[in-house]
Scaffold this motif. Structure first.
Motif, PDB file in Angstrom:
ATOM      1  N   ILE A  75     -12.073 -46.125  48.311  1.00  0.00           N
ATOM      2  CA  ILE A  75     -11.663 -45.584  47.021  1.00  0.00           C
ATOM      3  C   ILE A  75     -11.103 -44.198  47.324  1.00  0.00           C
ATOM      4  CG2 ILE A  75     -12.367 -44.990  44.672  1.00  0.00           C
ATOM      5  CD1 ILE A  75     -12.842 -47.965  45.418  1.00  0.00           C
ATOM      6  N   LEU A  76      -9.801 -44.050  47.224  1.00  0.00           N
ATOM      7  CA  LEU A  76      -9.132 -42.779  47.519  1.00  0.00           C
ATOM      8  C   LEU A  76      -8.870 -42.059  46.199  1.00  0.00           C
ATOM      9  CD1 LEU A  76      -6.577 -44.093  50.178  1.00  0.00           C
ATOM     10  CD2 LEU A  76      -8.819 -43.025  50.581  1.00  0.00           C
ATOM     11  N   ASP A  77      -9.845 -41.294  45.754  1.00  0.00           N
ATOM     12  CA  ASP A  77      -9.742 -40.563  44.486  1.00  0.00           C
ATOM     13  C   ASP A  77      -9.246 -39.146  44.804  1.00  0.00           C
ATOM     14  OD1 ASP A  77      -9.878 -39.955  41.823  1.00  0.00           O
ATOM     15  OD2 ASP A  77     -12.065 -40.036  41.680  1.00  0.00           O
ATOM     16  N   LEU A  78      -7.967 -39.062  45.117  1.00  0.00           N
ATOM     17  CA  LEU A  78      -7.336 -37.836  45.603  1.00  0.00           C
ATOM     18  C   LEU A  78      -6.151 -37.472  44.728  1.00  0.00           C
ATOM     19  CD1 LEU A  78      -7.193 -38.975  49.343  1.00  0.00           C
ATOM     20  CD2 LEU A  78      -8.881 -37.426  48.327  1.00  0.00           C
ATOM     21  N   GLU A  79      -5.556 -36.327  45.019  1.00  0.00           N
ATOM     22  CA  GLU A  79      -4.268 -36.005  44.408  1.00  0.00           C
ATOM     23  C   GLU A  79      -3.398 -37.223  44.709  1.00  0.00           C
ATOM     24  OE1 GLU A  79      -0.223 -35.009  44.472  1.00  0.00           O
ATOM     25  OE2 GLU A  79      -1.313 -35.209  46.337  1.00  0.00           O
ATOM     26  N   ARG A  87      -0.392 -43.283  35.477  1.00  0.00           N
ATOM     27  CA  ARG A  87       0.257 -42.033  35.044  1.00  0.00           C
ATOM     28  C   ARG A  87       1.661 -42.379  34.539  1.00  0.00           C
ATOM     29  NH1 ARG A  87       0.832 -36.511  38.612  1.00  0.00           N
ATOM     30  NH2 ARG A  87      -1.422 -36.739  38.678  1.00  0.00           N
ATOM     31  N   TRP A  88       1.903 -42.189  33.237  1.00  0.00           N
ATOM     32  CA  TRP A  88       3.184 -42.564  32.641  1.00  0.00           C
ATOM     33  C   TRP A  88       4.267 -41.554  33.031  1.00  0.00           C
ATOM     34  CZ3 TRP A  88       3.743 -47.236  30.711  1.00  0.00           C
ATOM     35  CH2 TRP A  88       4.970 -47.554  30.129  1.00  0.00           C
ATOM     36  N   PRO A  89       5.476 -42.019  33.357  1.00  0.00           N
ATOM     37  CA  PRO A  89       6.531 -41.139  33.872  1.00  0.00           C
ATOM     38  C   PRO A  89       7.383 -40.460  32.801  1.00  0.00           C
ATOM     39  CG  PRO A  89       7.271 -43.400  34.000  1.00  0.00           C
ATOM     40  CD  PRO A  89       5.859 -43.430  33.457  1.00  0.00           C
ATOM     41  N   TYR A  90       6.839 -39.440  32.182  1.00  0.00           N
ATOM     42  CA  TYR A  90       7.625 -38.636  31.243  1.00  0.00           C
ATOM     43  C   TYR A  90       8.273 -37.485  32.006  1.00  0.00           C
ATOM     44  CZ  TYR A  90       4.920 -40.992  27.609  1.00  0.00           C
ATOM     45  OH  TYR A  90       4.344 -41.917  26.809  1.00  0.00           O
ATOM     46  N   GLN A  91       9.474 -37.070  31.566  1.00  0.00           N
ATOM     47  CA  GLN A  91      10.134 -35.939  32.220  1.00  0.00           C
ATOM     48  C   GLN A  91       9.318 -34.663  32.053  1.00  0.00           C
ATOM     49  OE1 GLN A  91      14.133 -35.805  30.647  1.00  0.00           O
ATOM     50  NE2 GLN A  91      14.923 -36.724  32.515  1.00  0.00           N
ATOM     51  N   ARG A 112      -6.235 -37.297  36.896  1.00  0.00           N
ATOM     52  CA  ARG A 112      -6.074 -38.075  35.664  1.00  0.00           C
ATOM     53  C   ARG A 112      -6.722 -37.444  34.436  1.00  0.00           C
ATOM     54  NH1 ARG A 112      -9.336 -40.643  39.147  1.00  0.00           N
ATOM     55  NH2 ARG A 112     -11.497 -41.004  38.542  1.00  0.00           N
ATOM     56  N   THR A 113      -7.738 -36.640  34.629  1.00  0.00           N
ATOM     57  CA  THR A 113      -8.411 -35.994  33.493  1.00  0.00           C
ATOM     58  C   THR A 113      -8.284 -34.472  33.582  1.00  0.00           C
ATOM     59  OG1 THR A 113     -10.517 -36.044  34.657  1.00  0.00           O
ATOM     60  CG2 THR A 113     -10.067 -37.871  33.154  1.00  0.00           C
ATOM     61  N   ARG A 114      -7.183 -34.005  34.135  1.00  0.00           N
ATOM     62  CA  ARG A 114      -6.955 -32.560  34.299  1.00  0.00           C
ATOM     63  C   ARG A 114      -7.226 -31.821  32.994  1.00  0.00           C
ATOM     64  NH1 ARG A 114      -1.093 -30.756  35.948  1.00  0.00           N
ATOM     65  NH2 ARG A 114      -1.772 -31.521  37.967  1.00  0.00           N
ATOM     66  N   VAL A 115      -7.950 -30.747  33.099  1.00  0.00           N
ATOM     67  CA  VAL A 115      -8.245 -29.901  31.939  1.00  0.00           C
ATOM     68  C   VAL A 115      -7.038 -29.011  31.666  1.00  0.00           C
ATOM     69  CG1 VAL A 115      -9.771 -28.108  31.042  1.00  0.00           C
ATOM     70  CG2 VAL A 115     -10.701 -29.944  32.468  1.00  0.00           C
ATOM     71  N   VAL A 116      -6.670 -28.913  30.407  1.00  0.00           N
ATOM     72  CA  VAL A 116      -5.575 -28.042  29.985  1.00  0.00           C
ATOM     73  C   VAL A 116      -6.162 -27.060  28.971  1.00  0.00           C
ATOM     74  CG1 VAL A 116      -3.264 -27.931  29.006  1.00  0.00           C
ATOM     75  CG2 VAL A 116      -3.949 -29.949  30.298  1.00  0.00           C
ATOM     76  N   PRO A 117      -6.748 -25.965  29.496  1.00  0.00           N
ATOM     77  CA  PRO A 117      -7.399 -25.017  28.581  1.00  0.00           C
ATOM     78  C   PRO A 117      -6.382 -24.268  27.731  1.00  0.00           C
ATOM     79  CG  PRO A 117      -7.407 -24.165  30.812  1.00  0.00           C
ATOM     80  CD  PRO A 117      -6.806 -25.538  30.868  1.00  0.00           C
ATOM     81  N   ASP A 176       3.315 -26.746  22.691  1.00  0.00           N
ATOM     82  CA  ASP A 176       3.501 -27.339  24.016  1.00  0.00           C
ATOM     83  C   ASP A 176       4.090 -28.733  23.817  1.00  0.00           C
ATOM     84  OD1 ASP A 176       3.349 -28.445  26.551  1.00  0.00           O
ATOM     85  OD2 ASP A 176       1.278 -27.822  26.905  1.00  0.00           O
ATOM     86  N   GLU A 177       5.309 -28.929  24.260  1.00  0.00           N
ATOM     87  CA  GLU A 177       6.012 -30.189  24.025  1.00  0.00           C
ATOM     88  C   GLU A 177       5.824 -31.213  25.132  1.00  0.00           C
ATOM     89  OE1 GLU A 177      10.067 -29.313  23.111  1.00  0.00           O
ATOM     90  OE2 GLU A 177       9.532 -28.224  21.292  1.00  0.00           O
ATOM     91  N   ARG A 178       5.009 -30.881  26.122  1.00  0.00           N
ATOM     92  CA  ARG A 178       4.780 -31.842  27.201  1.00  0.00           C
ATOM     93  C   ARG A 178       4.003 -33.055  26.673  1.00  0.00           C
ATOM     94  NH1 ARG A 178       1.480 -28.690  31.459  1.00  0.00           N
ATOM     95  NH2 ARG A 178       0.493 -28.034  29.518  1.00  0.00           N
ATOM     96  N   ALA A 179       4.375 -34.218  27.174  1.00  0.00           N
ATOM     97  CA  ALA A 179       3.634 -35.435  26.827  1.00  0.00           C
ATOM     98  C   ALA A 179       2.289 -35.402  27.543  1.00  0.00           C
ATOM     99  CB  ALA A 179       4.428 -36.657  27.251  1.00  0.00           C
ATOM    100  N   ASP A 180       1.273 -35.857  26.850  1.00  0.00           N
ATOM    101  CA  ASP A 180      -0.057 -35.908  27.453  1.00  0.00           C
ATOM    102  C   ASP A 180      -0.230 -37.278  28.110  1.00  0.00           C
ATOM    103  OD1 ASP A 180      -2.659 -35.709  28.231  1.00  0.00           O
ATOM    104  OD2 ASP A 180      -3.429 -35.126  26.256  1.00  0.00           O
ATOM    105  N   ASN A 181       0.011 -37.333  29.402  1.00  0.00           N
ATOM    106  CA  ASN A 181      -0.082 -38.605  30.127  1.00  0.00           C
ATOM    107  C   ASN A 181      -1.359 -38.704  30.962  1.00  0.00           C
ATOM    108  OD1 ASN A 181       0.791 -36.656  31.953  1.00  0.00           O
ATOM    109  ND2 ASN A 181       2.257 -37.993  32.970  1.00  0.00           N
ATOM    110  N   ARG A 182      -2.387 -37.944  30.565  1.00  0.00           N
ATOM    111  CA  ARG A 182      -3.689 -38.083  31.210  1.00  0.00           C
ATOM    112  C   ARG A 182      -4.325 -39.385  30.732  1.00  0.00           C
ATOM    113  NH1 ARG A 182      -6.221 -32.587  29.260  1.00  0.00           N
ATOM    114  NH2 ARG A 182      -5.174 -33.342  27.393  1.00  0.00           N
TER     115      ARG A 182
END
Length: 190
Positions: free
Chosen positions: A76-80, A105-109, A145-150, A156-162
């Motif tokens: 199980i390679l749970d890495l970057e 991980r969905w590919p949004y620009q 995959r569950t990166r915290v965005v404090p 913020d117009e970025r898509a949340d693809n977590r």
């Protein structure tokens, strides 16, 4: 990125997954949105050392071609994710493990989790994969995959693809044993 290139890469990764292809998921290689993303090379220098260390473990007595009944290993390679892809691809090239992508991980620009370097790694490494049923398997997970965005700004117009994985996203013990796996090793980023 041309969709024809990503779809060819997906077919190669599916073949490299061998008997495990049913667990593969990677929208970055299949979604139409990938066409609008420019791949970016971001080498992962540690990948070769990690793969070499894991290779010695996978080639140990009784694990690959060793004593009957010992069986294979599930990594199980749970890495970057780019690092995980590089390690799994190298183990597959060495004919030590099937490589299975569990990267929804969905590919949004413009996204919280970028895919530009992931796309580059997936497509460029796919040409060196081998399509065989191997004694071990490497599951590539996304440690981000569950990166915290404090303090995420309202504008913020970025898509949340977590995303989150569930127990159904990986094979259960019975499925592992039915395919000859007798031990599980997890490698995760610190």
């Amino acid at each position: 990125m041309r969709l024809s290139a990503t779809r060819r890469a997906w077919a190669r990764w599916q073949a490299a997954a061998g008997l495990w292809r049913g667990w593969s998921v990677c929208p970055a290689l299949l979604a139409p949105e990938a066409a609008g993303i420019a791949p970016r090379n971001a080498p992962r220098l540690a990948a070769e050392d990690i793969a070499a260390s894991l290779a010695s473990t996978l080639q140990g007595p009784g694990l690959v071609g060793g004593a009957p009944g010992r069986g294979g290993t599930a990594l199980i390679l749970d890495l970057e994710p780019v690092l995980g892809v590089c390690v799994a691809a190298r183990l597959n090239q060495l004919r030590l493990a099937n490589a299975v992508l569990l990267l929804p991980r969905w590919p949004y620009q413009r996204a919280i989790l970028p895919v530009d370097s992931l796309l580059h790694g997936l497509v460029s490494l796919s040409t060196r994969l081998v399509a065989e049923n191997l004694p071990n398997v490497a599951f590539v997970l996304d440690a981000e995959r569950t990166r915290v965005v404090p303090h995420r700004a309202r504008d913020d117009e970025r898509a949340d693809n977590r995303y989150r994985l569930t127990v159904a996203d990986l094979p259960n013990l019975a499925a592992l044993r039915a395919r000859g796996i007798r031990r599980v090793l997890k490698l995760s980023s610190a």
